[in-house]
Design a protein around this motif. Structure first.
Motif, short mmCIF file in Angstrom:
data_model
loop_
_atom_site.label_atom_id
_atom_site.label_comp_id
_atom_site.label_asym_id
_atom_site.label_seq_id
_atom_site.Cartn_x
_atom_site.Cartn_y
_atom_site.Cartn_z
N ARG A 147 -68.58 80.45 89.70
CA ARG A 147 -66.97 80.17 89.46
C ARG A 147 -66.04 79.85 90.57
N SER A 148 -65.03 79.28 90.35
CA SER A 148 -64.11 78.96 91.32
C SER A 148 -62.80 79.33 90.97
N PRO A 149 -61.82 79.75 91.95
CA PRO A 149 -60.74 79.80 91.71
C PRO A 149 -59.81 78.24 91.45
N CYS A 150 -58.71 78.30 91.04
CA CYS A 150 -57.84 77.22 90.76
C CYS A 150 -58.16 75.92 91.42
N LEU A 151 -58.76 75.00 91.17
CA LEU A 151 -59.01 73.66 92.01
C LEU A 151 -57.91 72.56 91.77
N GLY A 152 -56.86 73.11 91.50
CA GLY A 152 -55.44 71.93 91.80
C GLY A 152 -55.54 70.88 90.97
N ARG A 153 -56.43 71.11 89.54
CA ARG A 153 -56.31 70.03 88.78
C ARG A 153 -55.81 70.27 87.41
N CYS A 154 -54.86 71.56 87.46
CA CYS A 154 -54.77 72.16 86.14
C CYS A 154 -54.10 71.26 85.17
N GLU A 155 -53.44 70.20 85.57
CA GLU A 155 -52.97 69.33 84.71
C GLU A 155 -53.96 68.56 83.85
N ASP A 156 -55.04 68.59 84.21
CA ASP A 156 -56.25 68.28 83.39
C ASP A 156 -56.89 69.24 82.47
N GLY A 157 -56.91 70.32 82.88
CA GLY A 157 -57.27 71.50 81.77
C GLY A 157 -58.76 71.97 81.98
N SER A 158 -59.42 71.05 83.19
CA SER A 158 -60.87 71.91 83.51
C SER A 158 -61.11 71.06 84.69
N ALA A 159 -61.82 71.45 85.70
CA ALA A 159 -62.16 70.96 86.74
C ALA A 159 -63.35 71.54 87.55
N ALA A 160 -64.09 70.63 88.25
CA ALA A 160 -64.99 71.29 89.01
C ALA A 160 -65.18 70.59 90.52
N LEU A 161 -65.50 71.27 91.43
CA LEU A 161 -65.85 70.56 92.92
C LEU A 161 -67.45 70.67 92.92
N VAL A 162 -67.94 69.53 93.38
CA VAL A 162 -69.40 69.42 93.35
C VAL A 162 -69.35 69.29 95.00
N GLN A 163 -70.47 70.12 95.42
CA GLN A 163 -70.81 70.11 97.01
C GLN A 163 -72.36 69.54 97.12
N ARG A 164 -72.59 68.68 97.66
CA ARG A 164 -73.92 68.04 97.60
C ARG A 164 -74.18 67.89 99.16
N ALA A 165 -75.48 68.72 99.59
CA ALA A 165 -75.93 68.58 100.86
C ALA A 165 -77.11 67.76 101.12
N GLY A 166 -77.24 67.24 102.30
CA GLY A 166 -78.12 66.41 102.80
C GLY A 166 -77.79 65.16 103.32
N MET A 167 -78.81 64.25 103.27
CA MET A 167 -78.40 62.70 103.91
C MET A 167 -78.40 61.83 102.61
N PRO A 168 -77.34 61.10 102.10
CA PRO A 168 -76.00 61.42 102.54
C PRO A 168 -75.37 62.74 101.77
N HIS A 169 -74.53 63.29 102.05
CA HIS A 169 -73.87 64.63 101.56
C HIS A 169 -72.49 64.21 100.78
N ARG A 170 -72.05 64.76 100.05
CA ARG A 170 -71.02 64.34 99.39
C ARG A 170 -70.18 65.62 98.64
N ARG A 171 -68.93 65.58 98.71
CA ARG A 171 -68.11 66.46 97.73
C ARG A 171 -67.26 65.61 96.95
N ILE A 172 -67.37 65.87 95.50
CA ILE A 172 -66.52 65.51 94.85
C ILE A 172 -65.68 66.39 93.79
N LEU A 173 -64.33 66.06 93.39
CA LEU A 173 -63.47 66.94 92.79
C LEU A 173 -63.65 66.07 91.26
#
Ligand code: FMN
Ligand code: SF4
Ligand code: SF4
Ligand code: SF4
Ligand code: FES
Ligand code: FES
Lengths: 617, 309
Positions: A147-173
């Motif tokens: 679980r995460s606190p507010c991700l700053g996408r409240c106008e969309d009503g639900s949100a997630a941040l994905v952290q992907r480690a490795g080569m390549p790595h990525r973060r997406i909201l």
């Protein structure tokens, strides 16, 4: 004193990750490894001052991104290279929620479980996650969710941040979040994983001429400095360089601009005291750590108009005698970071940052820093500590930042929205600016509308607009049920009732009503909304985001959560009125004796909910 | 290190405390000024020999013009400052801070001074309900930042956990830890410069720890015992004392204290040797001694074990 490490080896990947951040540093001899990454720092002179300790957070990010967690060997290696005690490095790493200190799946999904998303998803945004990826925190599979606190996408009503480690790595909201769609996305090659970019600025369609701060959003290409310039960009900096630093500050003073980060402090006074301070160097920091639940305004600006922030910070640096500025961007905002990073590079390559900007005797550059999951890091002095590679614990004030801020030097700090107002002020003049809004709250304000309104999104209106008018701009309450309450100012703000729709949204107007504008949050709840849920979440938020430094907040926020639980479960100790009285006593000690604004405001919204009878007293 | 105000004192500053005008050297804290007037202010994280961290918020006072209360231990006096130390507002805050602590921490072995304040403010440690069961070893230490075990609110969360016994010199009973930061300061730049321990985690789960919570023998600790000396709540306790308390043979009324100079090197540290039944049970260093200011090294602190043999 000698630095001592465990002798546990760092892997070649871990060393590579650390070196990608610190390779340029000169290091004391003896810190070389034996090639296998095994080392024992005994005998290496060490004072824990670590001249480059400020690289600690970037290096921890690098390890986290590459490996997925921070091992003992990696932590020791980093500590030794930077001359920081391993215990302290550990203390820093364990402070932030985006770092993992035990082996964790390469993909971690942080699912928003905060007020707006809970309300939209009937209290359990995480249900769909469990079905697909197991219980929260279950790291046995390829994907783990928490679980995460507010991700700053409240106008969309639900949100997630994905952290992907490795080569390549990525973060997406991603938002809105649908577990099925996300699962499909995660099947793609990692470098194709995409942020769901969106901005909701309804006035763009209905009344574009009413936009001043948001005028370029959705119009100019956020990745092109030429596009920025063809939409009025860099006119303000040119003007600033023409009139000189003192006159820039005079314009700001004339404009009566007040900070938009929550504390509503006059910007000119801040700038003036940094400019006048004889100690050198001076720093200017743009606070882009936006994490107040319900707030998404700074993210929209960073994603859609990043050059404006670069320009605004450059002007601030010019006026206050800085050669270096920092932007501290929230770690959960990958697209915002990408756009800012790109904007800084573009500006540099066009001579708009660096030496002799616009061929004047003015050198200024910007460094982008990333947070790692801590609301408290947005408090200005905690933010300085975070940049310095320390735990983001707020400092006691005085001394104030203008006296001893970042690296103990005179420092100016402003919120993103405050800085883009500076462009407007220089374009139209301070006096003209002061005629917008009300006499004491000048200019326009960004409002983050979420919850039960027909058109949630980011709105811009002159200060003084009535709450009811603002709701009408957003199409009114979305459901057939009528309005129950509005949360003004975020978790640190307060609830107001349907009978208060004529509140003037200005600093003085909301103060009269016993509320605050905070970071511009306007979260709307209809009659069906579960306010017990909302205030419980607010109580949890403060408990989980307290830095833990001072007793009133560290223990007080835990006790507050327990009290809210007992009241809502009706398992009170003694009578309900005893418990309400205790809640009041808690609120008082937190407000009066906490070190910083987090503890001082942690009871506001909850108290107001009881006062308005939104929850059973 | 200790306040080096002595060097920077040039002028005297006039302030009003509880309605009485007093003068104190420029650079003094409100606390120092009050104490010099015989006004008692309770403190917990503050210690003369350490840099004030002002985290416990026990020493709060009213300062006219300030919206919130002010920590007297770290705030310096300013000309014309009006301070109130004895209002209901101040007492309420102090009482509450002590109750928040007592409801979450085992404060059964604290200094006489602190025990006195707890009595003065009539601390009710059950005010927030019955205390929750202790955590298992390492549970609090491994919580991901920003997460906590959700409860139903019926029990007051505590920091209780099993005692950490991993060396022969001293034990760490973090159930008694009020997180005053003193040990971290003593291990760091304020005395020892070893940095074996630090704050870990965040919020209510914040705790004192080595890197990855490794046992002390695997950490940088050199067993100077200075952290033990500064700990106000016996969270850090010499092993001998811990063992004697366990078998109930610890009896301060049977103990005598002898002052001497440490025989190990030429520095001349003052030692206080505590003996019970002709056996050395503890070695401390007087706070008021300007060489040591309460701090010692491993030889002075623990060398007696060779004598006891
Ligand atoms: C707990 C806490 C969190 C904060 N978070 C932010 C934030 O995310 N962004 C921000 O601009 N200000 C934040 N602030 C306010 C800052 O401390 C500071 O007042 C602000 O950055 C100053 O900029 P301004 O004068 O332009 O408003 C926070 C304050 C507190 C107490
Ligand atoms: S009020 Fe809370 S967040 Fe602020 S310093 Fe105290 S414990 Fe930390
Ligand atoms: S005994 Fe000395 S070195 Fe060890 S933790 Fe305590 S102060 Fe640090
Ligand atoms: S162990 Fe003792 S000295 Fe250290 S923080 Fe806890 S109570 Fe303070
Ligand atoms: S993104 Fe979920 S509450 Fe803000
Ligand atoms: S003694 Fe002043 S805050 Fe702890």
């Amino acid at each position: 004193m000698d630095l001592r490490t465990s002798g546990k080896p760092a892997s070649p990947e871990e060393i590579e990750a650390v070196e990608s951040v610190i390779s340029i540093l000169e290091r004391p001899t003896g810190t070389e490894t034996d090639g296998k990454g095994s080392l024992d720092g005994r005998g290496i002179p060490f004072d824990n001052k670590g001249g480059h300790r400020d690289l600690l957070l970037p290096a921890l990010h690098a390890i986290q991104e590459r490996i997925g967690w921070i091992s003992h060997g990696a932590l020791d290696y980093l500590s030794l290279q930077l001359g920081v005690a391993p215990a302290e490095t550990y203390g820093v790493a364990s402070f932030y929620s985006m770092f993992s200190l035990e082996e964790t799946p390469k993909t971690v999904i942080h699912v928003c479980d905060d007020i707006a998303c809970r309300a939209a998803e009937n209290g359990e945004p995480a249900a769909a996650m469990s079905g697909r990826w197991g219980a929260e925190g279950d790291g046995s599979g390829e994907v783990m969710w928490v679980r995460s606190p507010c991700l700053g996408r409240c106008e969309d009503g639900s949100a997630a941040l994905v952290q992907r480690a490795g080569m390549p790595h990525r973060r997406i909201l991603v938002a809105p979040l649908a577990a099925d769609a996300l699962a499909v996305e995660l099947e793609k090659p990692v470098h194709d994983w995409a942020n769901t970019e969106s901005f909701r600025v309804p006035q763009r369609e209905s009344d574009p001429s009413s936009l001043r701060l948001l005028k370029r959003v959705g119009v100019a290409d956020p990745t092109s400095v030429d596009s920025y310039r063809s939409h009025g960009g860099y006119r303000a900096l040119r003007r600033a360089l023409e009139i000189g630093p003192d006159n820039v500050i005079r314009e700001i003073k004339d404009s009566k601009l007040m900070g938009r980060g929550g504390a509503a402090f006059p910007t000119a006074i801040k700038w003036e005291s940094v400019a006048r301070n004889t100690a050198r160097p001076h720093y200017f920091v743009c606070n882009a750590d936006e994490s107040e639940p319900g707030t998404f305004k700074d993210r929209v600006i960073m994603e859609q108009d990043p050059f404006a922030i670069v320009e605004g910070l450059t002007i601030a640096g010019y006026a206050t005698g800085c050669e270096k500025g920092y932007i501290y961007v929230r770690g959960e905002y990958p697209l915002a970071e990408e756009r800012l990073d790109h904007a800084i590079h573009e500006a540099r390559s066009k001579g708009l940052l660096g030496n002799r900007i616009f061929d004047r005797d003015f050198d200024f550059d910007i460094e982008l820093r990333r947070g790692a999951g801590a609301y408290i890091a947005g408090e200005e002095t905690a933010l300085f500590n975070s940049i310095e590679g320390k735990r983001a614990e707020p400092r006691n004030k005085p001394p104030f930042p203008a006296q001893a801020g970042l690296f103990q030097k005179p420092t100016g700090v402003n919120n993103v929205e405050t800085l883009i107002n500076v462009l407007e002020i220089l374009e139209i003049g301070g006096l003209a600016f002061s005629n917008i809004g009300t006499p004491d709250s000048t200019g326009t304000r960004l409002f983050c509308l979420s919850g039960s309104v027909s058109e949630p999104g980011l709105y811009e209106a002159p200060f003084g607009i009535r709450l009811g008018e603002l709701l009408d701009m957003a199409g009114g309450v979305s459901s057939p049920k009528s309005l129950k309450t509005v949360l003004l100012g975020g978790a640190a703000g307060s609830f107001v009732g349907p009978d208060q729709l004529d509140i003037a949204l200005s600093f003085e107007g909301v103060r009269t009503a016993g509320a605050t504008l905070g970071s511009g949050v306007v979260m709307v709840f209809d009659q069906d909304a579960d306010l017990d849920q909302a205030i419980l979440r607010i109580a949890q938020f403060f408990r989980e985001e307290s830095c833990g430094q001072c007793v009133p907040c560290r223990v007080g926020t835990a006790r507050q959560e327990e009290l809210v639980l007992r009241l809502s479960n009706n398992t009170v100790i003694g009578s309900r009125s005893d418990e309400i009285a205790l809640l009041g006593n808690l609120a008082t000690v937190m407000r009066e004796s906490s070190i910083c604004g987090l503890g001082q405001t942690a009871a506001n919204a909850i108290e107001s909910a009881f006062k308005l009878g939104l929850v059973r007293g | 290190m200790s306040d080096s105000v002595a060097v920077s004192i040039q002028r005297s500053v006039s302030v009003t405390i509880d309605g009485i005008e007093v003068a104190a050297p420029e650079g003094s804290s409100i606390l120092q000024t009050c104490r010099s007037q015989g006004i008692d202010i309770p403190t917990l994280c503050y210690m003369e020999t350490l840099t004030p961290v002002n985290t416990c918020r026990l020493c709060m006072v009213e300062v006219q013009g300030s919206r919130t209360l002010v920590p007297s231990c770290s705030r310096k006096i300013e000309p014309g400052m009006v301070v109130i130390t004895n209002s209901d507002r101040v007492s309420e805050s102090r009482k509450m801070v002590l109750e928040l602590l007592a409801s979450s921490v085992d404060m059964s072995i604290v200094s006489d001074e602190l025990a006195g304040w707890m009595e003065l403010y009539q601390v009710d440690k059950e005010r927030f309900g019955p205390m929750a069961a202790p955590s298992s070893l390492g549970e609090r230490e491994t919580m991901r930042a920003g997460h906590h075990h959700k409860s139903d609110g019926s029990k007051a969360a505590t920091v209780f956990e099993p005692v950490k016994i991993d060396n022969d010199q001293y034990v760490r009973d973090y159930s008694r830890c009020v997180l005053c930061y003193r040990c971290v300061e003593a291990c760091g730049t304020d005395a020892q410069n070893t940095f074996a321990i630090a704050l870990g985690g965040r919020g209510f789960e914040a705790h004192i720890t080595t890197e990855f919570d490794v046992p002390l023998p695997e950490s940088a600790c050199v067993y100077c015992g200075n952290c033990v000396a500064v700990c106000p709540t016996s969270a850090l306790m010499f092993k001998i004392e811990h063992d004697m308390r366990q078998d109930q043979s610890w009896d301060e009324s049977r103990q005598t204290i002898t002052r001497t100079v440490c025989p190990y090197c030429g520095v001349g540290c003052n030692l206080e040797i505590h003996t019970q039944d002709n056996k050395i049970v503890k070695v401390t260093s007087p706070l008021d001694h300007d060489v040591t200011e309460g701090m010692l090294c491993v030889k002075g602190r623990f060398g007696f074990e060779f004598i006891n043999g």
